[in-house]
Scaffold this active site. Sequence first.
Site, PDB file in Angstrom:
ATOM      1  N   TYR A 175       0.821  -1.208   0.000  1.00 29.21           N
ATOM      2  CA  TYR A 175       0.000   0.000   0.000  1.00 29.21           C
ATOM      3  C   TYR A 175       0.859   1.265   0.000  1.00 29.21           C
ATOM      4  O   TYR A 175       0.398   2.323  -0.418  1.00 29.21           O
ATOM      5  CB  TYR A 175      -0.893   0.034   1.242  1.00 29.21           C
ATOM      6  CG  TYR A 175      -2.162  -0.755   1.123  1.00 29.21           C
ATOM      7  CD1 TYR A 175      -2.135  -2.136   1.002  1.00 29.21           C
ATOM      8  CD2 TYR A 175      -3.395  -0.108   1.138  1.00 29.21           C
ATOM      9  CE1 TYR A 175      -3.304  -2.862   0.904  1.00 29.21           C
ATOM     10  CE2 TYR A 175      -4.575  -0.827   1.040  1.00 29.21           C
ATOM     11  CZ  TYR A 175      -4.526  -2.202   0.925  1.00 29.21           C
ATOM     12  OH  TYR A 175      -5.689  -2.912   0.822  1.00 29.21           O
ATOM     13  N   LYS A 230       3.141 -15.534   3.405  1.00 32.74           N
ATOM     14  CA  LYS A 230       3.356 -16.324   2.192  1.00 32.74           C
ATOM     15  C   LYS A 230       4.858 -16.593   2.136  1.00 32.74           C
ATOM     16  O   LYS A 230       5.559 -16.221   1.176  1.00 32.74           O
ATOM     17  CB  LYS A 230       2.827 -15.538   0.971  1.00 32.74           C
ATOM     18  CG  LYS A 230       2.880 -16.276  -0.349  1.00 32.74           C
ATOM     19  CD  LYS A 230       1.833 -17.371  -0.495  1.00 32.74           C
ATOM     20  CE  LYS A 230       2.046 -18.140  -1.784  1.00 32.74           C
ATOM     21  NZ  LYS A 230       1.193 -19.352  -1.894  1.00 32.74           N
ATOM     22  N   ASP A 247      -2.828 -18.561   1.510  1.00 31.45           N
ATOM     23  CA  ASP A 247      -3.781 -19.255   0.633  1.00 31.45           C
ATOM     24  C   ASP A 247      -4.559 -20.318   1.395  1.00 31.45           C
ATOM     25  O   ASP A 247      -5.793 -20.393   1.315  1.00 31.45           O
ATOM     26  CB  ASP A 247      -3.094 -19.823  -0.629  1.00 31.45           C
ATOM     27  CG  ASP A 247      -1.815 -20.575  -0.339  1.00 31.45           C
ATOM     28  OD1 ASP A 247      -1.364 -20.601   0.816  1.00 31.45           O
ATOM     29  OD2 ASP A 247      -1.252 -21.168  -1.289  1.00 31.45           O
ATOM     30  N   ASP A 272      -6.496  -7.046   4.346  1.00 29.03           N
ATOM     31  CA  ASP A 272      -7.618  -6.418   3.645  1.00 29.03           C
ATOM     32  C   ASP A 272      -8.511  -7.503   3.037  1.00 29.03           C
ATOM     33  O   ASP A 272      -9.732  -7.515   3.217  1.00 29.03           O
ATOM     34  CB  ASP A 272      -7.089  -5.488   2.548  1.00 29.03           C
ATOM     35  CG  ASP A 272      -8.204  -4.824   1.765  1.00 29.03           C
ATOM     36  OD1 ASP A 272      -9.157  -4.348   2.404  1.00 29.03           O
ATOM     37  OD2 ASP A 272      -8.134  -4.805   0.524  1.00 29.03           O
ATOM     38  N   ASP A 320     -12.561  -9.069   4.471  1.00 35.34           N
ATOM     39  CA  ASP A 320     -13.813  -9.079   3.696  1.00 35.34           C
ATOM     40  C   ASP A 320     -14.340 -10.517   3.626  1.00 35.34           C
ATOM     41  O   ASP A 320     -15.548 -10.763   3.719  1.00 35.34           O
ATOM     42  CB  ASP A 320     -13.603  -8.538   2.266  1.00 35.34           C
ATOM     43  CG  ASP A 320     -13.934  -7.049   2.138  1.00 35.34           C
ATOM     44  OD1 ASP A 320     -13.660  -6.289   3.092  1.00 35.34           O
ATOM     45  OD2 ASP A 320     -14.468  -6.638   1.085  1.00 35.34           O
TER      46      ASP A 320
HETATM   47  C1  IPM Z   1     -10.420  -1.010   3.705  1.00 37.64           C
HETATM   48  C2  IPM Z   1     -10.445  -0.514   2.283  1.00 37.64           C
HETATM   49  C3  IPM Z   1      -9.212   0.322   1.995  1.00 37.64           C
HETATM   50  C4  IPM Z   1      -8.011  -0.611   2.128  1.00 37.64           C
HETATM   51  C5  IPM Z   1      -9.175   1.056   0.663  1.00 37.64           C
HETATM   52  C6  IPM Z   1     -10.383   1.886   0.434  1.00 37.64           C
HETATM   53  C7  IPM Z   1      -7.945   1.922   0.578  1.00 37.64           C
HETATM   54  O1  IPM Z   1     -10.583  -1.565   1.387  1.00 37.64           O
HETATM   55  O2  IPM Z   1     -10.350  -0.179   4.622  1.00 37.64           O
HETATM   56  O3  IPM Z   1     -10.499  -2.217   3.931  1.00 37.64           O
HETATM   57  O4  IPM Z   1      -7.691  -1.345   1.186  1.00 37.64           O
HETATM   58  O5  IPM Z   1      -7.377  -0.575   3.192  1.00 37.64           O
HETATM   59 MN    MN Z   2     -10.997  -3.454   2.363  1.00 41.46          MN
END
Ligand code: IPM
Ligand code: MN
Length: 354
Positions: free
Chosen positions: A139, A184, A216, A240, A244
Amino acid sequence: MKATIVLLPGDGIGPEVTASALAVLRIIAETFAHDFMFVEHLIGGAAIDATGLPLPETTRAACLSADAVLLGAVGGPRWSDPNARPEQGLLQLRAALGVFANLRPVHVHPRTAALSPVKADRLVGVDLLFVRELTGGSYFGRRSRDADSASDECRYTVVEIERVLRRAFELARARRGRVTSIDKANVLETSRLWRETAIRVAADYPDVTLEHQLVDSMAMLMLSQPARYDVLVTENLFGDILTDEAAVLAGSLGLLPSASLGEGRRGLYEPIHGSAPDIAGKGSANPIGSILSAALLLRHSLGLANEAAAIERAVHTVLDTRELTRDLGGNANTHDITDAIVATLTRHAAARAA
Ligand code: IPM
Ligand code: MN
Ligand code: NAD
């Protein structure tokens, strides 16, 4: 207590869910007799529209002098100029605040468990705490781009790895004493450094068990045996993606909060979801991720553990008993859920006073 809280509603559903969290914080201030000052500032696409920059200097300065920052979400299809992206504002803010540890707790409520595609019996006892490294890795590495190639450097220093691992070990001590470090290391040099550092740091925490998992297979194990894990610590990009995925266990991305912390008390709090352009403006967003982020703000930045627990209890009650938002298969809108949580908090406060 007195505290200054900066609100950064941002884009898409960001302002909708932040308004809900604000309503909850106002009720907490009223029922627990605190003096919270709320100051709103621009970030993301909204800031680009107004100033040309995703993180205007006034916003940065306000965040740096606040006790805590509550952010909605940034981004959306309207802002695609690679030189001024809303997401850059968020990354710049995380770096400016030095919030290297992003805590993303994942709980599974019994009612929403039924909505997860993962079988309900696998979800019993799931209580995860992700600790995602937030200010390093790909990032923040150097980028390059020419006509037919591009690169994103992934760089980590020992200091960056060690401080986030220590945070994970400390948090694990107060929980079930297990840390899973995700990397990894079979391919990436940064991951090999990560793993060596984890092994070295673990020696200072003999009461905590350390296990390593390749990212993975972790992506698979998290869905097949989620109850096995306690604290999961990993680098920025892996964290990240995996969080999710973890939202699938909880039943909706709209449920998960986060706290981003550095060395001091000041923190940045945001739901893990984005600006959800597909539902923005419809009033149907689930505000719970944002409301639970406000609870984390009270706990971690203001030291108000009882107030945080009061919010979490009210959310639990509402998830137990009320019509839910669309992402959870119901028909309630953002306001309905917010009102229900505020009413529950008021009722609980009256019961405490009686
Ligand atoms: C999160 C988001 C951010 C990230 C983006 C919007 C920069 O996906 O906070 O999870 O990847 O950190
Ligand atoms: Mn995110
Ligand atoms: P998203 O998280 O915005 O949405 C993914 C899906 O989840 C969508 O179908 C959305 O409707 C649903 N969803 C998300 N939050 C919800 C909620 N509270 N209630 C109900 N449903 C919800 O991810 P995306 O669509 O990939 O990204 C959209 C934009 O948001 C992008 O510009 C991205 O960069 C940005 N983003 C910002 C943040 C942040 O500000 N912290 C986080 C993630 C993504």
